[in-house]
Design an enzyme around this catalytic site. Structure first.
Site, PDB file in Angstrom:
ATOM      1  N   ASP A  66     -72.914  36.110   0.963  1.00 55.86           N
ATOM      2  CA  ASP A  66     -72.597  37.411   1.543  1.00 55.86           C
ATOM      3  C   ASP A  66     -71.091  37.467   1.698  1.00 55.86           C
ATOM      4  O   ASP A  66     -70.516  36.784   2.552  1.00 55.86           O
ATOM      5  CB  ASP A  66     -73.294  37.561   2.895  1.00 55.86           C
ATOM      6  CG  ASP A  66     -73.007  38.893   3.583  1.00 55.86           C
ATOM      7  OD1 ASP A  66     -72.180  39.679   3.052  1.00 55.86           O
ATOM      8  OD2 ASP A  66     -73.586  39.151   4.650  1.00 55.86           O
ATOM      9  N   ASN A  93     -67.702  41.018  -8.252  1.00 57.38           N
ATOM     10  CA  ASN A  93     -68.436  42.226  -8.615  1.00 57.38           C
ATOM     11  C   ASN A  93     -69.104  42.922  -7.428  1.00 57.38           C
ATOM     12  O   ASN A  93     -69.289  44.138  -7.459  1.00 57.38           O
ATOM     13  CB  ASN A  93     -69.505  41.864  -9.657  1.00 57.38           C
ATOM     14  CG  ASN A  93     -70.497  42.981  -9.878  1.00 57.38           C
ATOM     15  OD1 ASN A  93     -70.182  44.013 -10.477  1.00 57.38           O
ATOM     16  ND2 ASN A  93     -71.720  42.797  -9.389  1.00 57.38           N
ATOM     17  N   TYR A 162     -63.807  59.358  -0.452  1.00 58.78           N
ATOM     18  CA  TYR A 162     -62.607  58.702   0.065  1.00 58.78           C
ATOM     19  C   TYR A 162     -62.755  57.205   0.326  1.00 58.78           C
ATOM     20  O   TYR A 162     -61.909  56.421  -0.115  1.00 58.78           O
ATOM     21  CB  TYR A 162     -62.152  59.392   1.350  1.00 58.78           C
ATOM     22  CG  TYR A 162     -61.537  60.749   1.166  1.00 58.78           C
ATOM     23  CD1 TYR A 162     -61.341  61.291  -0.094  1.00 58.78           C
ATOM     24  CD2 TYR A 162     -61.142  61.501   2.270  1.00 58.78           C
ATOM     25  CE1 TYR A 162     -60.790  62.548  -0.262  1.00 58.78           C
ATOM     26  CE2 TYR A 162     -60.577  62.763   2.118  1.00 58.78           C
ATOM     27  CZ  TYR A 162     -60.408  63.283   0.848  1.00 58.78           C
ATOM     28  OH  TYR A 162     -59.853  64.517   0.694  1.00 58.78           O
ATOM     29  N   LYS A 168     -61.116  50.772  -3.746  1.00 59.62           N
ATOM     30  CA  LYS A 168     -60.832  50.307  -5.103  1.00 59.62           C
ATOM     31  C   LYS A 168     -59.335  50.333  -5.401  1.00 59.62           C
ATOM     32  O   LYS A 168     -58.835  49.486  -6.156  1.00 59.62           O
ATOM     33  CB  LYS A 168     -61.611  51.135  -6.117  1.00 59.62           C
ATOM     34  CG  LYS A 168     -63.122  50.910  -6.051  1.00 59.62           C
ATOM     35  CD  LYS A 168     -63.503  49.441  -6.227  1.00 59.62           C
ATOM     36  CE  LYS A 168     -65.010  49.241  -6.276  1.00 59.62           C
ATOM     37  NZ  LYS A 168     -65.382  47.823  -6.475  1.00 59.62           N
ATOM     38  N   THR A 199     -76.551  52.425 -12.353  1.00 62.25           N
ATOM     39  CA  THR A 199     -76.794  51.361 -11.379  1.00 62.25           C
ATOM     40  C   THR A 199     -77.375  51.993 -10.118  1.00 62.25           C
ATOM     41  O   THR A 199     -77.531  53.215 -10.034  1.00 62.25           O
ATOM     42  CB  THR A 199     -75.491  50.619 -11.009  1.00 62.25           C
ATOM     43  OG1 THR A 199     -74.654  51.488 -10.235  1.00 62.25           O
ATOM     44  CG2 THR A 199     -74.733  50.167 -12.256  1.00 62.25           C
TER      45      THR A 199
END
Length: 250
Positions: A66, A93, A162, A168, A199
């Site tokens: 985790d 990822n 947002y 990212k 996904t």
């Protein structure tokens, strides 16, 4: 584990891009050992068995991890050291998507999408240093491009989200900082956009909507990660790369 195998850790590997990447890497070469990590053991172990049943050339194992837990990160790092002694490739990822910009959502999003990858990489740095060709792939998103966000003509200009966009963008900065910090011991670092693919990131109920809007298979994302690991994008170290040999501006 045979010392000649490349040891690859993929976070968030129980479904989606992480799952497909685990299979594609294991299928690509008998010289790859893929450590599939996931937060929930039952899901991760089920995913591992599914992929092993497909008889890939390479080998795989499961590791509970985790990235939002310091204790889990420390335990996972110790386990990798005990079992393999080094790490050759880290694919950060694991990520989450939360729509509304509430304080709790922002904290949760940054905890998983930014703080987790940063602290995990630091915990594994001593194992990456033992690799002959250490590689770090931080799975980002084109929505994290500040250049594109500021361009009214860009196709994603009207997309809000947002918390996700901000996380990212921060992950991209983290990637450039890592590229600078780690270059002295030879690590190669990329920020990688896996593209708009099908996904469960935005919920299982949104899968059909994604398909209707032209989302591709997450197998195409996995192929892009494989190309980086195989050295086909080595001329683009410290870049924000995407599928099909393309790049995004920071």
């Amino acid at each position: 584990m045979a010392s000649d195998k490349s040891i690859i850790l993929i976070t968030g590997a129980s479904n989606g891009i992480g799952y497909d990447t685990s299979y594609h890497l294991a299928a690509a070469s008998p010289n790859y050992h893929v450590i599939m990590s996931a937060r929930t053991p039952s899901k991760g172990e089920a995913a591992l068995k599914e992929i092993q049943a497909r008889n890939p050339q390479g080998t795989l194992s499961f590791l509970q991890l985790d990235v939002s837990s310091d204790e889990s990160i420390a335990t996972a790092a110790k386990k990798i050291e005990e079992d393999f002694g080094r790490l050759d490739v880290l694919v950060n990822n694991a990520g989450i998507y939360l729509r509304d910009a509430t304080r709790d959502n922002l904290r949760s999003t940054f905890d998983t999408n930014v703080f987790g990858p940063l602290l995990l990489t630091h915990a594994l740095e001593h194992l990456l240093k033992k690799s002959k060709d250490p590689r770090i792939i931080n799975v980002s998103s084109g929505l994290g491009s500040i250049t594109n966000r500021a361009d009214p003509e860009h196709e994603n200009y009207q997309v809000p989200f947002y918390p996700y966009r901000m996380s990212k963008a921060a992950l991209n900065m983290m990637s450039t900082c890592q590229a600078f910090e780690f270059k002295e011991w030879g690590a190669k670092v990329w920020a990688y956009c896996p593209g708009y693919v099908v996904t469960d990131l935005t919920g299982k109920e949104d899968r059909e909507n994604r398909i209707a809007r032209g989302a591709e298979s997450s197998e195409t994302s996995a192929q892009g990660i494989l190309e980086i690991i195989e050295g086909k994008r080595d001329g683009e170290v410290n870049k924000f790369v995407r599928r099909y040999g393309l790049q995004y501006p920071w």
